[in-house]
Write a protein that holds these residues in place. Sequence first.
Motif, PDB file in Angstrom:
ATOM      1  N   SER A 130       1.128  -0.859   0.167  1.00 43.55           N
ATOM      2  CA  SER A 130      -0.013   0.114   0.109  1.00 43.55           C
ATOM      3  C   SER A 130       0.895   1.268   0.572  1.00 43.55           C
ATOM      4  O   SER A 130       0.605   2.398  -0.427  1.00 43.55           O
ATOM      5  N   LYS A 131       2.130   0.982   0.431  1.00 49.54           N
ATOM      6  CA  LYS A 131       2.971   2.238   0.121  1.00 49.54           C
ATOM      7  C   LYS A 131       3.013   2.973  -1.512  1.00 49.54           C
ATOM      8  O   LYS A 131       3.461   3.820  -1.350  1.00 49.54           O
ATOM      9  N   THR A 132       3.212   1.723  -1.880  1.00 53.02           N
ATOM     10  CA  THR A 132       3.258   2.310  -3.607  1.00 53.02           C
ATOM     11  C   THR A 132       2.707   2.843  -4.080  1.00 53.02           C
ATOM     12  O   THR A 132       2.509   3.652  -4.953  1.00 53.02           O
ATOM     13  N   ASP A 133       1.022   2.623  -3.851  1.00 51.18           N
ATOM     14  CA  ASP A 133       0.264   3.641  -3.728  1.00 51.18           C
ATOM     15  C   ASP A 133      -0.012   4.927  -2.907  1.00 51.18           C
ATOM     16  O   ASP A 133      -0.726   5.334  -3.218  1.00 51.18           O
ATOM     17  N   LEU A 134       1.081   5.644  -2.777  1.00 58.85           N
ATOM     18  CA  LEU A 134       0.380   6.718  -1.424  1.00 58.85           C
ATOM     19  C   LEU A 134       1.572   7.600  -2.461  1.00 58.85           C
ATOM     20  O   LEU A 134       3.017   8.103  -1.747  1.00 58.85           O
ATOM     21  N   LYS A 135       1.025   7.830  -3.393  1.00 61.55           N
ATOM     22  CA  LYS A 135       2.555   8.932  -4.117  1.00 61.55           C
ATOM     23  C   LYS A 135       1.293  10.738  -4.196  1.00 61.55           C
ATOM     24  O   LYS A 135       0.134  10.377  -3.785  1.00 61.55           O
ATOM     25  N   ASN A 136       2.464  11.699  -4.792  1.00 58.84           N
ATOM     26  CA  ASN A 136       1.737  12.950  -4.469  1.00 58.84           C
ATOM     27  C   ASN A 136       1.252  12.642  -6.136  1.00 58.84           C
ATOM     28  O   ASN A 136       2.528  13.172  -7.201  1.00 58.84           O
ATOM     29  N   TYR A 137       0.150  13.815  -6.478  1.00 54.53           N
ATOM     30  CA  TYR A 137      -0.225  14.121  -8.209  1.00 54.53           C
ATOM     31  C   TYR A 137      -0.505  15.498  -7.628  1.00 54.53           C
ATOM     32  O   TYR A 137      -1.497  15.838  -6.906  1.00 54.53           O
ATOM     33  N   LEU A 138      -0.314  16.270  -8.449  1.00 56.72           N
ATOM     34  CA  LEU A 138      -1.103  17.684  -8.963  1.00 56.72           C
ATOM     35  C   LEU A 138      -1.913  17.400 -10.516  1.00 56.72           C
ATOM     36  O   LEU A 138      -1.354  16.733 -11.027  1.00 56.72           O
ATOM     37  N   THR A 139      -3.348  17.898 -10.351  1.00 58.98           N
ATOM     38  CA  THR A 139      -4.499  17.854 -11.279  1.00 58.98           C
ATOM     39  C   THR A 139      -4.198  19.676 -11.736  1.00 58.98           C
ATOM     40  O   THR A 139      -5.489  19.988 -10.978  1.00 58.98           O
ATOM     41  N   PHE A 140      -3.860  20.064 -12.772  1.00 61.51           N
ATOM     42  CA  PHE A 140      -4.187  20.792 -12.998  1.00 61.51           C
ATOM     43  C   PHE A 140      -5.032  20.999 -14.153  1.00 61.51           C
ATOM     44  O   PHE A 140      -4.490  20.596 -15.116  1.00 61.51           O
ATOM     45  N   LYS A 141      -6.473  21.955 -14.007  1.00 59.84           N
ATOM     46  CA  LYS A 141      -7.072  21.822 -15.276  1.00 59.84           C
ATOM     47  C   LYS A 141      -7.529  23.120 -15.629  1.00 59.84           C
ATOM     48  O   LYS A 141      -6.592  24.801 -14.967  1.00 59.84           O
ATOM     49  N   ASN A 142      -8.112  23.621 -17.024  1.00 61.67           N
ATOM     50  CA  ASN A 142      -8.518  24.711 -17.720  1.00 61.67           C
ATOM     51  C   ASN A 142      -8.731  26.233 -17.484  1.00 61.67           C
ATOM     52  O   ASN A 142      -8.831  26.953 -17.228  1.00 61.67           O
ATOM     53  N   ASP A 143     -10.263  25.422 -16.466  1.00 61.72           N
ATOM     54  CA  ASP A 143     -10.743  26.622 -15.770  1.00 61.72           C
ATOM     55  C   ASP A 143     -10.031  27.375 -14.487  1.00 61.72           C
ATOM     56  O   ASP A 143     -10.661  27.538 -13.362  1.00 61.72           O
ATOM     57  N   GLY A 144      -9.103  26.683 -14.220  1.00 62.30           N
ATOM     58  CA  GLY A 144      -7.834  27.609 -12.723  1.00 62.30           C
ATOM     59  C   GLY A 144      -7.984  27.401 -11.481  1.00 62.30           C
ATOM     60  O   GLY A 144      -8.069  27.300 -10.570  1.00 62.30           O
ATOM     61  N   SER A 145      -8.601  25.546 -11.451  1.00 62.54           N
ATOM     62  CA  SER A 145      -8.971  24.598 -10.440  1.00 62.54           C
ATOM     63  C   SER A 145      -7.616  23.244 -10.273  1.00 62.54           C
ATOM     64  O   SER A 145      -6.788  23.706 -11.630  1.00 62.54           O
ATOM     65  N   ILE A 146      -7.740  23.423  -8.869  1.00 59.06           N
ATOM     66  CA  ILE A 146      -6.038  22.391  -9.331  1.00 59.06           C
ATOM     67  C   ILE A 146      -6.890  21.309  -7.697  1.00 59.06           C
ATOM     68  O   ILE A 146      -7.058  21.452  -6.961  1.00 59.06           O
ATOM     69  N   LEU A 147      -6.854  19.855  -8.452  1.00 57.02           N
ATOM     70  CA  LEU A 147      -7.085  18.907  -7.470  1.00 57.02           C
ATOM     71  C   LEU A 147      -5.153  18.311  -6.643  1.00 57.02           C
ATOM     72  O   LEU A 147      -4.042  17.770  -8.015  1.00 57.02           O
ATOM     73  N   VAL A 148      -5.215  18.500  -5.461  1.00 53.68           N
ATOM     74  CA  VAL A 148      -4.054  18.033  -5.047  1.00 53.68           C
ATOM     75  C   VAL A 148      -3.993  15.974  -4.706  1.00 53.68           C
ATOM     76  O   VAL A 148      -4.986  16.376  -3.472  1.00 53.68           O
ATOM     77  N   ASN A 149      -3.207  15.358  -4.389  1.00 57.92           N
ATOM     78  CA  ASN A 149      -3.435  14.527  -4.104  1.00 57.92           C
ATOM     79  C   ASN A 149      -2.146  13.931  -3.107  1.00 57.92           C
ATOM     80  O   ASN A 149      -1.001  13.987  -4.202  1.00 57.92           O
ATOM     81  N   GLN A 150      -1.774  14.382  -2.392  1.00 55.68           N
ATOM     82  CA  GLN A 150      -0.837  14.318  -1.183  1.00 55.68           C
ATOM     83  C   GLN A 150      -1.007  12.985  -0.159  1.00 55.68           C
ATOM     84  O   GLN A 150      -2.014  12.851   0.646  1.00 55.68           O
ATOM     85  N   MET A 151      -0.617  11.500  -0.947  1.00 55.24           N
ATOM     86  CA  MET A 151       0.110  10.624   0.426  1.00 55.24           C
ATOM     87  C   MET A 151      -1.380  10.222   0.361  1.00 55.24           C
ATOM     88  O   MET A 151      -2.225   9.378   1.008  1.00 55.24           O
TER      89      MET A 151
END
Length: 132
Positions: A60-81
Amino acid sequence: MKTILFFLTLILGINQSNAQTNSEKILVGKWILVEEADSFPSDIEPLEETDSDSDFDSDSKTDLKNYLTFKNDGSILVNQMGNDYKATYRLKDSTLTFGNRIYSIIKLEKEELVYKEKDDFFDTHYYYRKLE
């Protein structure tokens, strides 16, 4: 003649305000954190990670990564661990702001994003690779 010039200026102004910059176009998409590097002063030693979470499943440690998803509308989805956060972002020159955090962009290319916290004591650099 003045009327034509006025409408031409108006149309060009509207197009410029709606157009994304090249940097914004590159930024849009999903990014994964591949490295976090600190530049510590020579008299400060970084803490070592201990193995205190021995009962934590290594798969399950391998699934805990950090992602940033920038969208055209100026929103961001941050996935931290595994934890998701939504915010808005703004890119101006080499300054990236999302939420209440301000970062300086060191490098922004088609497949690579490097930024650091503005005025951070330890000068931590975050290296991301684009997934999408």
